[in-house]
Scaffold this active site. Structure first.
Site, mmCIF file in Angstrom:
data_model
loop_
_atom_site.group_PDB
_atom_site.id
_atom_site.type_symbol
_atom_site.label_atom_id
_atom_site.label_comp_id
_atom_site.label_asym_id
_atom_site.label_seq_id
_atom_site.Cartn_x
_atom_site.Cartn_y
_atom_site.Cartn_z
ATOM 1 N N HIS A 51 0.878 -1.171 0.000
ATOM 2 C CA HIS A 51 0.000 0.000 0.000
ATOM 3 C C HIS A 51 0.920 1.227 0.000
ATOM 4 O O HIS A 51 2.005 1.178 0.598
ATOM 5 C CB HIS A 51 -0.833 0.107 1.274
ATOM 6 C CG HIS A 51 -1.770 -1.022 1.526
ATOM 7 N ND1 HIS A 51 -1.394 -2.176 2.154
ATOM 8 C CD2 HIS A 51 -3.091 -1.135 1.279
ATOM 9 C CE1 HIS A 51 -2.446 -2.976 2.272
ATOM 10 N NE2 HIS A 51 -3.492 -2.373 1.736
ATOM 11 N N ASP A 75 2.243 1.983 3.342
ATOM 12 C CA ASP A 75 3.198 1.041 3.945
ATOM 13 C C ASP A 75 4.621 1.501 3.670
ATOM 14 O O ASP A 75 5.468 1.468 4.558
ATOM 15 C CB ASP A 75 3.135 -0.378 3.332
ATOM 16 C CG ASP A 75 1.776 -1.012 3.369
ATOM 17 O OD1 ASP A 75 0.987 -0.665 4.251
ATOM 18 O OD2 ASP A 75 1.518 -1.880 2.508
#
Ligand code: XUL
Ligand code: CO
Length: 439
Positions: A103, A106
């Site tokens: 993501h 992340d």
């Protein structure tokens, strides 16, 4: 080889065969072994999920982190992100996988403002690009985290607030840019909070239309920038929302076809999401595949005694065998792959546990692949199916399929022919046959 965060592993994990007792060796996953016309690595296209493996620290709603990640020690968010990315690539190399997934949030921390978050992401993408080039590891898919920031508490694309819709659109634009820059082969939409908690405050029809508008904008943007990756939607029935709009493969396919989006998306099917919806993993894979829409897989496992998304590593050979039967029958996953959207348990507290989790998952899918391949080679299931539907090859069946008869003609046929005898479905026999292959 990068060598800082996992000193216990001094060489890449190797295949040693099924009799090996080395816990840090593959017993079945043998990257270059040919199965049919492809290698195991080409069949399975294994990816590591950045969020669970490098961002997870064992924290849950009842307790503090249990897992001290050496790569998350710095108090400077960008330095922490850089070290985490370096640890990730060291792990990919040592495990010997070709792909990873992330993501946006992340790999790069959120800044004070949206603009700062975009800058952080751009910087981290450059580092990821460098590490990809150095190691040969590729991006299976990127996605945007549209669920953690409090502004998305009531949905992103389905938010009741137009300003939140706009923010989500801007964030996805940057996440697609990042994925394109890194040569990502797919881009995933998981509608974390695209659903409702209570129908009393929800205009369901409007929210579904909003989701469709949002996805059409993504398709337009994809065309505009010439992004070659495949768009995927990941169904999930609930959690964090009480009800998520794209709850299963079937509801998602209906949604896509109703709003004119079917040509632009395939599905990313996750095992634990299937079981949360009261379906089996192979049911969801089969529904997607039957529609020509099985694009990729989040390979994990739930706990049938717990009602939430436990995201465990897959170890169940029946499940991996049934999954690989569907995948082999559709000739593979194309641009997709098997992403381990899985985390080690909160009580597995050492970096080495991340290796054990992945090695077990890779071996479980390698065995599933070998077993499914043998079952298909022997054509037992295919010949059984052929036989079960055989009357549709005969005159009556052919006239039904060709649309040459309707209720009246069929009534006439039935009045003039003997009552059909029931043929056994042989479920127990077939289950026994599957068991005879699981060795
Ligand atoms: C959540 C989940 C996500 C998606 C990507 O249940 O599966 O991690 O895979 O957003
Ligand atoms: Co997932």
């Amino acid at each position: 080889m990068l060598n800082k965060y996992f000193p216990e592993i001094q060489k890449p994990v190797e295949y040693e065969g099924k009799d090996s007792k080395n816990p840090l060796a593959f017993k079945y996953y043998n990257k270059n072994q040919k199965v049919g016309n492809k290698t195991m690595a080409e069949h399975l296209r294994i990816a590591v999920a950045f969020w669970h493996t490098f961002m997870g620290d064992g924290q849950d709603m009842f307790g503090a982190p249990t897992f001290v990640c050496p790569w998350r020690a710095s108090s400077n968010p960008m330095k922490r992100a850089e070290e985490t990315l370096e640890a990730a690539f060291e792990f990919f190399q040592k495990l010997g996988v070709d792909y990873y997934c992330f993501h946006d949030r992340d790999i790069a921390p959120e800044g004070e403002t949206f603009a700062e978050s975009c800058k952080n992401l751009e910087k981290m993408v450059q580092l990821a690009k460098k590490l990809q080039n150095e190691t040969g590891v590729k991006l299976l898919w990127g996605t945007a985290n549209l669920f953690s920031n409090p502004i998305y508490a009531q949905g992103a694309a389905t938010s009741p607030d137009a300003r939140v819709f706009a923010t989500a659109a801007a964030q996805v634009k940057h996440a697609i840019d990042a994925t394109q820059e890194l040569g990502g082969e797919n881009y995933v939409f998981w509608g974390g909070r695209e659903g409702y908690e209570n129908l009393l405050n929800t205009n369901l029809q409007f929210e579904q239309e909003q989701l469709a508008r949002f996805l059409h904008m993504a398709v337009e943007y994809k065309k505009k920038i010439g992004f070659e990756g495949q768009f995927l939607i990941e169904p999930k029935p609930a959690e964090p929302m009480k009800h998520q709009y794209d709850s299963t493969a079937a509801t998602t396919l209906y949604f896509l076809s109703r709003y004119g989006l079917l040509d632009h998306f395939k599905l990313n099917i996750e095992a634990n999401h299937a079981t949360l919806a009261g379906n089996t993993f192979e049911h969801e894979l089969t529904v997607a595949s039957a529609a020509g829409k099985l694009g990729s897989v989040d390979a994990n496992r739930g706990d049938l005694l717990l009602g939430w998304d436990t995201d465990q590593f897959p170890t169940d050979l029946y499940s991996t065998t049934f999954a690989m039967l569907v995948i082999l029958r559709q000739n593979g996953l194309g641009k997709g792959g098997l992403n381990f959207d899985a985390k080690v348990r909160r009580t597995s507290t050492d970096p080495i546990d991340l290796f054990y989790g992945h090695i077990g998952g890779m071996d479980a899918f390698a065995r599933g692949l070998l077993i499914a391949h043998r079952i298909l080679e022997d054509k037992i299931l295919d010949s059984f199916l052929e036989e079960r539907y055989a009357t549709f090859k005969e005159e009556l069946g052919q006239s039904i399929i060709a649309g040459k008869v309707g209720f009246e003609e069929l009534d006439a046929w039935v009045q003039n022919n003997p009552t059909p005898t029931v043929k056994s479905g042989r479920i127990e026999l077939l289950e026994n046959i599957i068991n005879s292959y699981i060795v």
